[in-house]
Design a protein around this motif. Structure first.
Motif, PDB file in Angstrom:
ATOM      1  N   LEU A   1       0.843  -1.187   0.000  1.00  0.00           N
ATOM      2  CA  LEU A   1       0.000   0.000   0.000  1.00  0.00           C
ATOM      3  C   LEU A   1       0.882   1.242   0.000  1.00  0.00           C
ATOM      4  O   LEU A   1       1.965   1.244   0.578  1.00  0.00           O
ATOM      5  CB  LEU A   1      -0.896   0.025   1.234  1.00  0.00           C
ATOM      6  CG  LEU A   1      -1.880  -1.129   1.394  1.00  0.00           C
ATOM      7  CD1 LEU A   1      -2.580  -1.037   2.748  1.00  0.00           C
ATOM      8  CD2 LEU A   1      -2.901  -1.131   0.270  1.00  0.00           C
ATOM      9  N   GLY A   2       0.383   2.288  -0.639  1.00  0.00           N
ATOM     10  CA  GLY A   2       1.078   3.560  -0.607  1.00  0.00           C
ATOM     11  C   GLY A   2       0.127   4.659  -0.174  1.00  0.00           C
ATOM     12  O   GLY A   2      -1.025   4.680  -0.607  1.00  0.00           O
ATOM     13  N   HIS A   3       0.597   5.565   0.679  1.00  0.00           N
ATOM     14  CA  HIS A   3      -0.240   6.680   1.109  1.00  0.00           C
ATOM     15  C   HIS A   3      -0.092   7.888   0.202  1.00  0.00           C
ATOM     16  O   HIS A   3      -0.773   8.886   0.350  1.00  0.00           O
ATOM     17  CB  HIS A   3       0.068   7.062   2.556  1.00  0.00           C
ATOM     18  CG  HIS A   3       1.535   7.260   2.817  1.00  0.00           C
ATOM     19  ND1 HIS A   3       2.195   8.416   2.500  1.00  0.00           N
ATOM     20  CD2 HIS A   3       2.459   6.424   3.342  1.00  0.00           C
ATOM     21  CE1 HIS A   3       3.466   8.304   2.830  1.00  0.00           C
ATOM     22  NE2 HIS A   3       3.650   7.094   3.345  1.00  0.00           N
ATOM     23  N   ARG A   4       0.843   7.769  -0.768  1.00  0.00           N
ATOM     24  CA  ARG A   4       0.955   8.757  -1.836  1.00  0.00           C
ATOM     25  C   ARG A   4       1.662   8.086  -3.007  1.00  0.00           C
ATOM     26  O   ARG A   4       2.348   7.082  -2.853  1.00  0.00           O
ATOM     27  CB  ARG A   4       1.729   9.996  -1.380  1.00  0.00           C
ATOM     28  CG  ARG A   4       3.226   9.769  -1.304  1.00  0.00           C
ATOM     29  CD  ARG A   4       4.001  10.905  -0.666  1.00  0.00           C
ATOM     30  NE  ARG A   4       3.763  12.192  -1.286  1.00  0.00           N
ATOM     31  CZ  ARG A   4       4.471  13.281  -0.985  1.00  0.00           C
ATOM     32  NH1 ARG A   4       5.450  13.214  -0.079  1.00  0.00           N
ATOM     33  NH2 ARG A   4       4.215  14.428  -1.562  1.00  0.00           N
ATOM     34  N   GLU A   5       1.497   8.638  -4.183  1.00  0.00           N
ATOM     35  CA  GLU A   5       2.139   8.081  -5.368  1.00  0.00           C
ATOM     36  C   GLU A   5       3.627   8.391  -5.360  1.00  0.00           C
ATOM     37  O   GLU A   5       4.038   9.501  -5.031  1.00  0.00           O
ATOM     38  CB  GLU A   5       1.488   8.651  -6.626  1.00  0.00           C
ATOM     39  CG  GLU A   5       1.992   8.032  -7.907  1.00  0.00           C
ATOM     40  CD  GLU A   5       1.241   8.545  -9.129  1.00  0.00           C
ATOM     41  OE1 GLU A   5       1.534   8.057 -10.238  1.00  0.00           O
ATOM     42  OE2 GLU A   5       0.384   9.429  -8.974  1.00  0.00           O
ATOM     43  N   GLY A   6       4.445   7.426  -5.736  1.00  0.00           N
ATOM     44  CA  GLY A   6       5.886   7.649  -5.800  1.00  0.00           C
ATOM     45  C   GLY A   6       6.653   6.354  -5.671  1.00  0.00           C
ATOM     46  O   GLY A   6       6.140   5.342  -5.197  1.00  0.00           O
ATOM     47  N   SER A   7       7.908   6.376  -6.111  1.00  0.00           N
ATOM     48  CA  SER A   7       8.805   5.228  -5.970  1.00  0.00           C
ATOM     49  C   SER A   7      10.224   5.735  -6.161  1.00  0.00           C
ATOM     50  O   SER A   7      10.453   6.938  -6.333  1.00  0.00           O
ATOM     51  CB  SER A   7       8.483   4.144  -7.007  1.00  0.00           C
ATOM     52  OG  SER A   7       8.919   4.538  -8.295  1.00  0.00           O
TER      53      SER A   7
ATOM     54  N   PRO B   1      -0.612  14.998  -1.979  1.00  0.00           N
ATOM     55  CA  PRO B   1      -0.365  15.208  -0.549  1.00  0.00           C
ATOM     56  C   PRO B   1       0.254  13.974   0.091  1.00  0.00           C
ATOM     57  O   PRO B   1       0.173  12.873  -0.451  1.00  0.00           O
ATOM     58  CB  PRO B   1      -1.767  15.478   0.009  1.00  0.00           C
ATOM     59  CG  PRO B   1      -2.692  14.797  -0.949  1.00  0.00           C
ATOM     60  CD  PRO B   1      -2.058  14.934  -2.293  1.00  0.00           C
ATOM     61  N   LEU B   2       0.863  14.173   1.247  1.00  0.00           N
ATOM     62  CA  LEU B   2       1.508  13.051   1.932  1.00  0.00           C
ATOM     63  C   LEU B   2       0.522  11.926   2.214  1.00  0.00           C
ATOM     64  O   LEU B   2       0.843  10.743   2.051  1.00  0.00           O
ATOM     65  CB  LEU B   2       2.139  13.531   3.244  1.00  0.00           C
ATOM     66  CG  LEU B   2       2.839  12.452   4.067  1.00  0.00           C
ATOM     67  CD1 LEU B   2       4.026  11.872   3.307  1.00  0.00           C
ATOM     68  CD2 LEU B   2       3.280  12.995   5.414  1.00  0.00           C
ATOM     69  N   ILE B   3      -0.672  12.278   2.666  1.00  0.00           N
ATOM     70  CA  ILE B   3      -1.734  11.287   2.843  1.00  0.00           C
ATOM     71  C   ILE B   3      -2.804  11.568   1.796  1.00  0.00           C
ATOM     72  O   ILE B   3      -3.593  12.504   1.926  1.00  0.00           O
ATOM     73  CB  ILE B   3      -2.324  11.333   4.262  1.00  0.00           C
ATOM     74  CG1 ILE B   3      -1.234  11.050   5.300  1.00  0.00           C
ATOM     75  CG2 ILE B   3      -3.459  10.324   4.406  1.00  0.00           C
ATOM     76  CD1 ILE B   3      -1.693  11.124   6.740  1.00  0.00           C
ATOM     77  N   ASP B   4      -2.773  10.768   0.750  1.00  0.00           N
ATOM     78  CA  ASP B   4      -3.680  10.943  -0.386  1.00  0.00           C
ATOM     79  C   ASP B   4      -4.714   9.815  -0.322  1.00  0.00           C
ATOM     80  O   ASP B   4      -4.461   8.696  -0.751  1.00  0.00           O
ATOM     81  CB  ASP B   4      -2.873  10.875  -1.684  1.00  0.00           C
ATOM     82  CG  ASP B   4      -3.692  11.222  -2.915  1.00  0.00           C
ATOM     83  OD1 ASP B   4      -4.920  11.054  -2.872  1.00  0.00           O
ATOM     84  OD2 ASP B   4      -3.098  11.650  -3.922  1.00  0.00           O
TER      85      ASP B   4
ATOM     86  N   GLN C   1       6.853   8.536   8.593  1.00  0.00           N
ATOM     87  CA  GLN C   1       5.716   8.326   7.715  1.00  0.00           C
ATOM     88  C   GLN C   1       4.415   8.101   8.489  1.00  0.00           C
ATOM     89  O   GLN C   1       4.423   7.830   9.684  1.00  0.00           O
ATOM     90  CB  GLN C   1       5.997   7.137   6.795  1.00  0.00           C
ATOM     91  CG  GLN C   1       7.225   7.337   5.904  1.00  0.00           C
ATOM     92  CD  GLN C   1       7.120   8.559   5.026  1.00  0.00           C
ATOM     93  OE1 GLN C   1       6.114   8.772   4.369  1.00  0.00           O
ATOM     94  NE2 GLN C   1       8.167   9.382   5.020  1.00  0.00           N
ATOM     95  N   PRO C   2       3.259   8.200   7.795  1.00  0.00           N
ATOM     96  CA  PRO C   2       1.965   8.027   8.465  1.00  0.00           C
ATOM     97  C   PRO C   2       1.815   6.661   9.120  1.00  0.00           C
ATOM     98  O   PRO C   2       2.453   5.679   8.731  1.00  0.00           O
ATOM     99  CB  PRO C   2       0.962   8.200   7.314  1.00  0.00           C
ATOM    100  CG  PRO C   2       1.668   9.070   6.327  1.00  0.00           C
ATOM    101  CD  PRO C   2       3.105   8.647   6.396  1.00  0.00           C
ATOM    102  N   ASP C   3       0.953   6.614  10.105  1.00  0.00           N
ATOM    103  CA  ASP C   3       0.762   5.421  10.924  1.00  0.00           C
ATOM    104  C   ASP C   3       0.098   4.287  10.149  1.00  0.00           C
ATOM    105  O   ASP C   3      -0.960   4.460   9.535  1.00  0.00           O
ATOM    106  CB  ASP C   3      -0.095   5.784  12.140  1.00  0.00           C
ATOM    107  CG  ASP C   3      -0.395   4.584  13.001  1.00  0.00           C
ATOM    108  OD1 ASP C   3       0.559   4.021  13.566  1.00  0.00           O
ATOM    109  OD2 ASP C   3      -1.569   4.187  13.092  1.00  0.00           O
ATOM    110  N   GLY C   4       0.720   3.094  10.207  1.00  0.00           N
ATOM    111  CA  GLY C   4       0.227   1.959   9.454  1.00  0.00           C
ATOM    112  C   GLY C   4      -1.108   1.422   9.933  1.00  0.00           C
ATOM    113  O   GLY C   4      -1.897   0.900   9.130  1.00  0.00           O
TER     114      GLY C   4
ATOM    115  N   VAL D   1       8.423   7.275  -1.431  1.00  0.00           N
ATOM    116  CA  VAL D   1       7.665   6.932  -0.224  1.00  0.00           C
ATOM    117  C   VAL D   1       8.472   5.900   0.531  1.00  0.00           C
ATOM    118  O   VAL D   1       9.248   5.155  -0.042  1.00  0.00           O
ATOM    119  CB  VAL D   1       6.264   6.367  -0.567  1.00  0.00           C
ATOM    120  CG1 VAL D   1       5.399   7.433  -1.173  1.00  0.00           C
ATOM    121  CG2 VAL D   1       6.357   5.171  -1.511  1.00  0.00           C
ATOM    122  N   ALA D   2       8.308   5.866   1.828  1.00  0.00           N
ATOM    123  CA  ALA D   2       9.126   4.960   2.636  1.00  0.00           C
ATOM    124  C   ALA D   2       8.827   3.520   2.307  1.00  0.00           C
ATOM    125  O   ALA D   2       7.682   3.103   2.301  1.00  0.00           O
ATOM    126  CB  ALA D   2       8.866   5.204   4.118  1.00  0.00           C
ATOM    127  N   PRO D   3       9.850   2.707   1.987  1.00  0.00           N
ATOM    128  CA  PRO D   3       9.605   1.302   1.701  1.00  0.00           C
ATOM    129  C   PRO D   3       9.233   0.529   2.942  1.00  0.00           C
ATOM    130  O   PRO D   3       9.549   0.923   4.055  1.00  0.00           O
ATOM    131  CB  PRO D   3      10.942   0.811   1.128  1.00  0.00           C
ATOM    132  CG  PRO D   3      11.953   1.785   1.578  1.00  0.00           C
ATOM    133  CD  PRO D   3      11.253   3.087   1.864  1.00  0.00           C
TER     134      PRO D   3
END
Length: 376
Positions: A9-15, A23-26, A53-56, A260-262
């Motif tokens: 899962l990703g909370h924002r698009e990126g790699s 936004p950071l939380i999208d 990073q945001p809380d899992g 985004v954080a792996p």
């Protein structure tokens, strides 16, 4: 031995090769990537952990509401929540996700990232704490009566859980770590022991080590193994390698770190990171098609090795790992949603069909041996 596929899962698009977008939380993106994995046929999707990073827990709770069948793997670092509170949070989330939760225990190999959250224990002490943490968590989930625990890292008195996991007997535990200390703890507690995307020889070595350690707990035949990889697919092998080269050059220009954080981020000094560098030292391509180039970048973190080729070729390499003892594949791409859908078309069906064929042949062979054993 059946096969399981886990995405991320990703909370924002990126790699590593795609600059962060939005936004950071999208929430729209998080919902979309969860639904993409469900549509593609993944068994689970992982919510990773990093100090910035945001809380899992919140990510999984939201993604569960966006999906119906997809299961989840929540990365959790012991040491920052009391063991009973962590156990209660996990059990509660298991109910809210309707029994679709597993937890991935990552003790932490990056001292700097641990210290950002206030943890200054040394490496082996962290694994000692994790062992005790899981003892308390399992007891909290299972004990029908109040219990006490007086350990080095955790002390509780008269503890009893009103909320226990919806799943029985408990939530599955995945476990990561490549050091000797990690192997001893994971062999005792893990349902699934997670490895990075190493060479076949390295994988066989670790599987043997973990099974030998698990034998002391009567678990050598029940513990399962996961492998993290970054498949790069193309309609032809040349197309796949052209894409891999583009990913490498783009990641190099971006500094080699993910947008985004792996998941289960591994620091440069961990045993797992060193093993990836050891694999990369063998060459840009190892075994049939293990692509190691990203592991040579100075800021490389986490799962950075991949398999490059057509869907048929990459499936063949995954089956080599399956034959080496791997039954779970944690795979993610560099264009996260598009790649997840591509894996669902080109990769997952091929591997599942081949594994099913192996299981049929194994069952038939076992039946033939049984008949011979009782023949006059």
């Amino acid at each position: 031995m059946s096969v399981e596929f886990i995405g991320i899962l990703g909370h924002r698009e990126g790699s590593e090769s795609r600059s962060p977008q939005g936004p950071l939380i999208d929430l729209a993106y998080l919902g979309a990537i969860a639904k993409a994995h469900e549509y593609a046929g993944f068994d689970r999707a992982l919510a990773g952990y990093h100090s910035s990073q945001p809380d899992g827990f919140q990510i999984v709770a939201y993604a569960a509401q966006q999906t119906e069948r997809l299961q989840f793997l929540l990365a959790h670092r012991p040491g920052f929540l009391p063991a009973t509170i962590a156990a209660r949070n996990l059990a509660t989330l298991d109910h809210f996700s309707k029994g679709r939760l597993a937890v991935h225990i990552i003790t932490g190999g990056d001292d700097a990232d641990q210290q950002r959250d206030g943890d200054f224990l040394a490496h082996d002490e962290r694994y000692e704490r994790t062992d005790e943490f899981l003892d308390v968590v399992n007891r909290f989930w299972s004990s029908p009566t109040p219990f006490d625990h007086d350990g080095k890292h955790y002390q509780v008195k008269n503890s009893l859980a009103a909320v226990k996991p919806l799943q029985k007997p408990r939530i599955q535990i995945y476990f990561g770590g490549a050091s000797d200390a990690a192997i001893q703890v994971g062999a005792k507690h893990a349902d699934v022991y997670a490895l990075w995307g190493e060479t076949l020889a390295q994988v066989r070595e670790t599987v043997d080590k973990v099974r030998n350690a698990a034998a002391k707990h009567g678990r050598a035949e029940t513990i399962r193994f996961s492998l993290s990889l970054r498949p790069v697919l193309g309609a032809t092998e040349a197309e796949a390698w052209a894409r891999a080269d583009h990913i490498f050059e783009t990641a190099k220009a971006q500094g080699g770190s993910a947008g985004v954080a792996p998941a289960g981020r591994i620091g440069g000094g961990s045993v797992g990171a060193q093993r990836l560098r050891d694999a990369a030292a063998l060459g840009r391509v190892v075994d049939k098609r293990l692509w190691t180039a990203l592991a040579t970048l100075p800021n490389a973190r986490g799962s950075v090795t991949g398999l490059v080729g057509t869907g048929e070729q990459v499936a063949e390499s995954l089956l080599d790992y399956y034959d080496a003892g791997i039954s779970t594949f944690l795979i993610r791409g560099f264009d996260p949603i598009e790649d997840a859908l591509g894996y669902g078309r080109e990769l997952l069906p091929r591997v599942r069909a081949a594994v099913a064929q192996r299981e049929r042949l194994s069952t038939a062979a076992a039946g033939a041996r049984a008949e011979l054993a009782v023949a006059p």
